[in-house]
Design an enzyme around this catalytic site. Sequence first.
Site, PDB file in Angstrom:
ATOM      1  N   SER A 190      35.831   1.868  -4.938  1.00  0.00           N
ATOM      2  CA  SER A 190      36.800   1.630  -5.363  1.00  0.00           C
ATOM      3  C   SER A 190      38.365   1.628  -3.960  1.00  0.00           C
ATOM      4  CB  SER A 190      38.066   1.845  -6.202  1.00  0.00           C
ATOM      5  OG  SER A 190      37.358   1.450  -7.339  1.00  0.00           O
ATOM      6  N   GLU A 245      43.689   2.973  -1.849  1.00  0.00           N
ATOM      7  CA  GLU A 245      43.616   3.994  -2.294  1.00  0.00           C
ATOM      8  C   GLU A 245      42.842   5.010  -1.247  1.00  0.00           C
ATOM      9  OE1 GLU A 245      41.313   5.154  -6.486  1.00  0.00           O
ATOM     10  OE2 GLU A 245      42.133   3.571  -6.552  1.00  0.00           O
ATOM     11  N   ARG A 265      47.033   7.046  -9.957  1.00  0.00           N
ATOM     12  CA  ARG A 265      46.330   7.809  -9.247  1.00  0.00           C
ATOM     13  C   ARG A 265      48.091   8.860  -8.019  1.00  0.00           C
ATOM     14  NH1 ARG A 265      42.899   6.379 -11.680  1.00  0.00           N
ATOM     15  NH2 ARG A 265      41.119   5.010 -11.388  1.00  0.00           N
TER      16      ARG A 265
END
Length: 339
Positions: A239, A335, A165
């Site tokens: 998410s 995130e 990520r």
Amino acid sequence: MNIQENISLKPYNTFGAEATAKFFAKVTSIEELIDVLKNRPATDSQQVLFLGGGSNILFTNDFDGLVILMDFKGISEMVIGENEVLVSAKAGENWHNFVQYCLSKNYGGLENLSLIPGNAGTSPIQNIGAYGVEIKDSLEECRALNLETMEVEEFTNAECKFGYRESIFKQQKGKYVILEVVFKLTTKNHKIHTEYGAIKSELEARNITQPTIQNIAETVIAIRQSKLPDPKQVGNAGSFFKNPVVPNTKFEALKHVHPEIPGYGNGESVKIPAGWMIEQCGWKGKQIGNVACHDKQTLVIINKTGEATGKEIYEFSTKIIDSVREKFGVELEREVNIV
């Protein structure tokens, strides 16, 4: 150049959170983009925010600056070998539609990334990934505008500095805006990724023993639809948290206290499923006011009533972070980009 004032951002974020942009412009070419940037109105903050599909952002306040909607469109391809093709997508192309385009041409490499919300231009920033595949596995290069020099730069896969990520575009936030992404895909003899347990189970349920890339995409779509809420029906950003990565020693200590804790080792560290920890803290399906954890996937925070503010959603996520820290001593990281 068409710059609007005091525009609602509710239609431009998948949480459906209300916020107002002081200035707003939609651009469809690099010429328009540079024109807007060079001639943007002065604001107290001088901030510029680039929006794609709005699927990875949470507005907690109005934006006292200029919001630029990246609406570049276009897909092109170039065969470079007996089994390879370069396929490029402009920043404003819907990611899932782009994946479907590649599948329609029988180009392999992106099928495990089906149904991920957002646009192609934001895909390298977080190195999006799902079901055993990440962007870094097939991205050849991308083109970005350097906002300091107003020059277009090209980045190879290595120069993108991909991690979990992570990318150079996230590390140097505010320096670049991605214009186009180029992927090296296969035209035959595709490498099929079925390592992820849910894919294996779904393929078995469908009695598919030799899956095609189209079968993999259909399977991934079915899994995602069974677990994840459609942002068009209930506001969410997919998410909300990263899966934390901890040193082996930390994981062993956690396993001593929580023998059932899952983990995926990678050298000297272990990735722990954040959703599992959140569920152990009692958040699955839990609702506070207008906000809730999804009852099938605890990594997903939803705007349950459709009336939640960005601040409510942020505060809800903070409560989750606090409870996981208290129970496991692990710090969850959001995130989703917070604005």
